[in-house]
Enzyme design. Sequence first.
Site, PDB file in Angstrom:
ATOM      1  N   GLN A 186      38.695  58.218  40.180  1.00 57.87           N
ATOM      2  CA  GLN A 186      39.749  58.818  39.890  1.00 57.87           C
ATOM      3  C   GLN A 186      40.144  60.415  40.423  1.00 57.87           C
ATOM      4  O   GLN A 186      41.295  61.019  40.486  1.00 57.87           O
ATOM      5  CB  GLN A 186      40.044  59.137  38.290  1.00 57.87           C
ATOM      6  CG  GLN A 186      40.361  57.753  37.656  1.00 57.87           C
ATOM      7  CD  GLN A 186      41.810  57.281  37.878  1.00 57.87           C
ATOM      8  OE1 GLN A 186      42.716  58.080  38.489  1.00 57.87           O
ATOM      9  NE2 GLN A 186      42.104  55.887  37.663  1.00 57.87           N
ATOM     10  N   CYS A 331      43.438  47.950  33.339  1.00 54.16           N
ATOM     11  CA  CYS A 331      42.642  46.720  33.385  1.00 54.16           C
ATOM     12  C   CYS A 331      42.555  46.239  31.802  1.00 54.16           C
ATOM     13  O   CYS A 331      41.983  45.049  31.574  1.00 54.16           O
ATOM     14  CB  CYS A 331      41.192  46.963  33.819  1.00 54.16           C
ATOM     15  SG  CYS A 331      40.592  48.636  33.438  1.00 54.16           S
TER      16      CYS A 331
HETATM   17  C1  LIG Z   1      37.562  55.526  36.731  1.00 55.45           C
HETATM   18  C2  LIG Z   1      37.655  54.137  37.478  1.00 55.45           C
HETATM   19  N1  LIG Z   1      36.377  53.611  37.958  1.00 55.45           N
HETATM   20  C3  LIG Z   1      36.420  52.480  38.564  1.00 55.45           C
HETATM   21  C4  LIG Z   1      37.582  51.784  38.842  1.00 55.45           C
HETATM   22  C5  LIG Z   1      37.908  50.313  39.444  1.00 55.45           C
HETATM   23  O1  LIG Z   1      38.138  50.756  40.770  1.00 55.45           O
HETATM   24  P1  LIG Z   1      38.481  49.297  41.516  1.00 55.45           P
HETATM   25  O2  LIG Z   1      40.123  48.938  40.869  1.00 55.45           O
HETATM   26  O3  LIG Z   1      38.869  49.762  43.036  1.00 55.45           O
HETATM   27  O4  LIG Z   1      37.695  48.258  41.579  1.00 55.45           O
HETATM   28  C6  LIG Z   1      38.684  52.467  38.244  1.00 55.45           C
HETATM   29  C7  LIG Z   1      40.121  51.641  38.458  1.00 55.45           C
HETATM   30  O5  LIG Z   1      41.037  51.814  37.614  1.00 55.45           O
HETATM   31  C8  LIG Z   1      38.647  53.511  37.562  1.00 55.45           C
HETATM   32  O6  LIG Z   1      39.774  54.028  36.842  1.00 55.45           O
END
Ligand SMILES: Cc1ncc(COP(=O)(O)O)c(C=O)c1O
Length: 421
Positions: A186, A331
């Site tokens: 982020q 998510c």
């Molecule tokens: C803090 C954080 N870490 C990891 C992720 C995961 O990243 P990715 O969507 O590229 O797998 C996200 C996605 O929302 C996130 O906000």
Amino acid sequence: MWYTPLVRNKIYFDFNATTPVADDILQNISQAVAIWGNPSSIHWAGQSAKTLLRESRQSIAQALGVGPLELVFTSGGTESNNTILRSFFWRVIGRDRHEFITSSLEHPSVLKTMMWMRENGAVVHVVPVDRQGLFDWDFFHSVLSEKTALVSIMLANNETGVLLPVAEIVQKAHAVGAQVHTDAVQAFGKIPLNLKQLGVDYASLSAHKFYSLKGTGILYSRRGSEFEPLLSGGAQERHRRGGTENTLGIWALGKMAQKNLLINTQAERLQALRDHLEKRILNEISDVSVNHQTAQRLPNTSSLILKNVDGETLLMSLDLKGYAVSTGAACSSGNPEPSPVLLAIGLSRQEAQNSLRLSLGWSTSAEQVDQFVDVLKETVIRLRSLNELADESLLDKKILNVSSDVGLDTGVNTFSKEVSL
Ligand SMILES: Cc1ncc(COP(=O)(O)O)c(C=O)c1O
């Protein structure tokens, strides 16, 4: 102009979920698609793809203040996080130095992996972060020891935007010989980020949070800090990540990395817009508070609690008017449970259910913010009055039950028509 709005008359306030693709990338993408060779092939087709990889790696490394060979291309933040945590899990099992430290605010790709590790015998300590955004240093000091193998603490939280004190954590962890990983997904593209200066051993980044394409991530591994690949296969990425590289996604991220210097200017502009947004909301809508308001936060993020308003209902009402917002992590959407991060900082279930996340981005304008506050105000007033009506109608229903013998008209049907809109 940094991105093309996907749909006319739609306004996007959910840049922490993902960012639109930068115009520069959209306009030049066919040139990158035309470089279709496999970077591992030694013939001409492979060589142009290999050059693309080398140039992108160079720009990204320069933007992050690290060496190009310290970067491994992955499929995203989730894979980068899993790679480091699982590599350490297998490495330390049965050794003296076998404990892990993380925080209560981590993304599920860290927290769920840590919980899997705990179920499989690892010692995992979870440091609380409170309602003010304060990292519990006393707890951290009480669990940090020469048994600590890895500390994994995020740089910026996706929901409230709170920044965690990773630079200080690195100093303390290194003093006892532990290594440090940070989920910087982020922070990347929102605040200036120099991984060398930060001092971490490993970091995870994701391209789709920085105006490029989904399915591309970075795992930074400081020179001398080893890890076992999560995906074994070919010799790609110097044997650190098997699988043919996503050349298109890597090209796009390389292009965005060249805009690195704009991050500072945008951060200042967005902070002014976010502060204006919060000021207007707090002044013009009653019973609102801002999560982690007094803590150091990402400049673009605002997490609100709007008393007596259901976050999901508010989100849907705003969506119908063309505004994209979030009630928590993308998510987790579709999940009726309140956000675990908001519960972890000490909000009640009710407060977490009354929460709304607004995240601004490079294309957000002052006009959009002002328009949004007007619409939010009107929507909150309407939903609160429907709530009051619902309460009254419940009361009426009770009266109806009591007085059905005398045939009173309670208006319950009129109300049900209204809420089903
Ligand atoms: C803090 C954080 N870490 C990891 C992720 C995961 O990243 P990715 O969507 O590229 O797998 C996200 C996605 O929302 C996130 O906000």
